[in-house]
Design an enzyme around this catalytic site. Structure first.
Site, PDB file in Angstrom:
ATOM      1  N   SER A  19       0.754  -1.147   0.101  1.00 58.71           N
ATOM      2  CA  SER A  19       0.023   0.135  -0.114  1.00 58.71           C
ATOM      3  C   SER A  19       1.017   1.259  -0.140  1.00 58.71           C
ATOM      4  CB  SER A  19      -0.934  -0.033   1.249  1.00 58.71           C
ATOM      5  OG  SER A  19       0.035   0.100   2.251  1.00 58.71           O
ATOM      6  N   LYS A  20       0.072   2.215  -0.432  1.00 60.48           N
ATOM      7  CA  LYS A  20       0.846   3.788  -0.504  1.00 60.48           C
ATOM      8  C   LYS A  20       1.120   4.064   0.926  1.00 60.48           C
ATOM      9  CE  LYS A  20      -1.657   6.027  -3.974  1.00 60.48           C
ATOM     10  NZ  LYS A  20      -2.507   7.147  -4.521  1.00 60.48           N
ATOM     11  N   ARG A  21       0.499   3.731   1.813  1.00 61.29           N
ATOM     12  CA  ARG A  21       0.525   4.210   3.332  1.00 61.29           C
ATOM     13  C   ARG A  21       2.187   3.625   3.831  1.00 61.29           C
ATOM     14  NH1 ARG A  21      -1.788   1.970   7.096  1.00 61.29           N
ATOM     15  NH2 ARG A  21      -3.108   0.650   5.775  1.00 61.29           N
ATOM     16  N   GLN A  22       2.334   2.127   3.440  1.00 63.62           N
ATOM     17  CA  GLN A  22       3.622   1.811   3.925  1.00 63.62           C
ATOM     18  C   GLN A  22       4.611   1.939   2.960  1.00 63.62           C
ATOM     19  OE1 GLN A  22       3.327  -1.618   6.047  1.00 63.62           O
ATOM     20  NE2 GLN A  22       1.202  -1.594   6.215  1.00 63.62           N
ATOM     21  N   ASN A  23       4.572   2.013   1.515  1.00 65.63           N
ATOM     22  CA  ASN A  23       5.558   2.168   0.700  1.00 65.63           C
ATOM     23  C   ASN A  23       5.186   3.173  -0.395  1.00 65.63           C
ATOM     24  OD1 ASN A  23       7.483  -0.165   1.257  1.00 65.63           O
ATOM     25  ND2 ASN A  23       5.676  -1.244   1.728  1.00 65.63           N
TER      26      ASN A  23
END
Ligand code: GLU
Length: 487
Positions: free
Chosen positions: A258-262
């Site tokens: 996900s964008k949130r983590q990577n």
């Protein structure tokens, strides 16, 4: 093996999609065949301006440009290349209509007038009864003349595939192995929407047949739709291509990447300075196990070693530490001249005099072992091109157990010893020899001498070693920098 990459232009190219494209590219290159880019732009509401250009640019930057299909000309304009196009699905609408009419005529598809309100109510009821959501076939057997009348009256409708519910579809996926799907669990898929646009399912089958695709390599999310596609190929009387479904990429906590983590935009990695070699090597190893200890693979090595049979079925964890490690490895592997010519423009941007530096290659070579990204080069070489102002806090490093009070003695020692090396003998080995010979009598440890030397010459916490820097600065400049006291 003709393969293709078929993204929807709904945003930047995702790293997971770039990996899928890489696998498809590798399979095509293994057989010296064609890798095509088809743009699946039938959902115009979700289309993002510039997305197609971003996809092509990223494929090119990564080093896996399409051979055919949609591409960019030298002026950056979208063009189509190849003789089985058009390669934008939005330009193929009459084709889909023609093929869907064929299915209607031979009873493999039917017209459905159900309104979205009716379908919503149906789904809600199925949910309440804990049944799998599925079209209830209300329109499957409408008399032909009624269908014609309602269409003529302008009633909104879609075309659905009539799934043979008594059959079981068995298929051997190149990654997932043998899969079996019972007909009664497969929904009567919408093929043509009420706006006349095809769904992915119809468009994929028609296009991959007409574009002579030998193998469809796509994301795992399409696995559950596979039986519909196989049924469609059969309904048309066409041979289906081979399929390989590529497992998901995962965050470290094993949730979907996900964008949130990577960072998930492939182009960002290339813009940040990751080498295409490192990025492709990294993406190939996400899920693919070469079966040996080898971790570094050049593109030609990937072409010869890669195989879909060795791609694991479970998701692959996106491990940025591994990417950084590979990046470092690939930086070291660049031939010295190429390394120097790649950093020269970035270094001269900050230090114009580097452009006239006859020793640039030697100086660049000093840092090749030490940097992970090209943009680190100006900082690592800047002291060759600009005066430095080392501070006492830097020179008297507590880590090296140096007291500020000792600094004048250390600098005196350096001035005296280095003063003994003649201009003609000035090189790394003689500098090393003279310092190390005098070291035992100085009463200082090696680090207590080398750290201040490096700090005085570079003004920096990190740089190549003291002897190498002194060598490449030359005697006069070294003595000049040692002549001042740290601020
Ligand atoms: N447009 C589909 C996607 O982006 C293509 C899948 C395929 O490769 O067939 O997921």
């Amino acid at each position: 093996m003709r393969t293709r990459f078929a993204p929807s232009p709904t945003g930047f190219l995702h790293v997971g999609a770039l990996r899928t494209a890489l696998f498809a590219w590798l399979v095509a290159k293994q057989t010296k065949d064609v890798f095509t880019l088809r743009i699946e732009d039938t959902d115009q509401a979700r289309e993002v301006a510039g997305a197609t250009e971003n996809i092509i640019r990223t494929l090119k930057l990564a080093g896996i440009p399409p051979d055919e299909g949609v591409t960019l000309d030298d002026a950056g304009k979208l063009i189509e290349k190849g003789d089985v196009g058009p390669y934008h699905q939005s330009k193929r609408l009459p084709l889909y209509r023609k093929y869907v009419d064929e299915l209607l005529a031979n009873g493999h598809a039917y017209v459905c007038f159900c309104t979205s309100e009716r379908l919503d109510a149906m789904r809600k009821k199925q949910q309440e009864l804990r049944q799998a959501p599925m079209y209830d076939r209300q329109c499957v057997d409408l008399p032909k003349d009624e269908v014609e009348k309602r269409i003529a009256a302008g009633e909104k409708h879609v075309i659905r595939l009539k799934i043979p519910r008594d059959q079981t579809v068995v298929y051997d996926d190149a990654i997932y192995g043998t899969l079996s799907f019972k007909g009664h669990t497969i929904d009567d898929q919408v093929l043509l929407k009420s706006d006349g646009f095809p769904t992915y399912h119809l468009a994929h089958v028609v296009d991959d047949h007409l574009m002579k695709t030998d193998m469809v390599i796509r994301g795992e999310e399409w696995l559950s739709s596979l039986p519909k596609h196989l049924i469609l190929f059969k309904a048309f009387g066409w041979d289906a291509p081979k399929y390989a479904h590529v497992p998901l990429l995962l965050n470290k906590d094993r949730t979907k990447l996900s964008k949130r983590q990577n960072d998930v935009a492939a182009e960002d990695y290339l813009n940040k300075g990751y080498l295409p070699e490192a990025l492709l090597n990294f993406l190939a190893l996400l899920g693919w196990n070469p079966g040996t200890e080898q971790e570094l693979f050049s593109v030609p090595e990937l072409i010869s070693a890669f195989s879909l049979e060795r791609v694991q079925k479970s998701g692959a964890v996106f491990d940025l530490e591994k990417l950084d490690w590979l990046q470092g490895q690939w930086m070291r592997k660049i031939p010295a001249e190429e390394f120097a010519s790649r950093i020269l423009p970035i270094v001269t941007e900050k230090y114009p005099e580097a452009a006239k530096d006859s020793q640039f290659l030697k100086r660049a070579t000093l840092i090749q072992e030490r940097i992970t990204f090209f943009p680190e080069a100006p900082e690592m070489l800047g002291y060759f091109y600009a005066p430095v102002s080392p501070t006492m806090a830097l020179v008297a490093s507590p880590k090296q157990k140096i007291e500020p009070a000792q600094v004048p003695t250390i600098l005196d020692f350096l001035r005296t010893q280095l003063g003994l090396v003649s201009d003609a003998e000035w090189n790394r080995d003689s500098i090393l020899a003279i310092i190390e010979k005098a070291l035992p009598e100085s009463g200082f440890k090696k680090g207590q001498i080398l750290w201040p030397l490096r700090a005085m010459l570079t003004g920096r916490e990190y740089s190549p070693g003291a002897y190498e820097v002194a060598d490449l600065l030359g005697k006069a400049e070294t003595m000049k920098r040692l002549a001042v006291a740290p601020a």
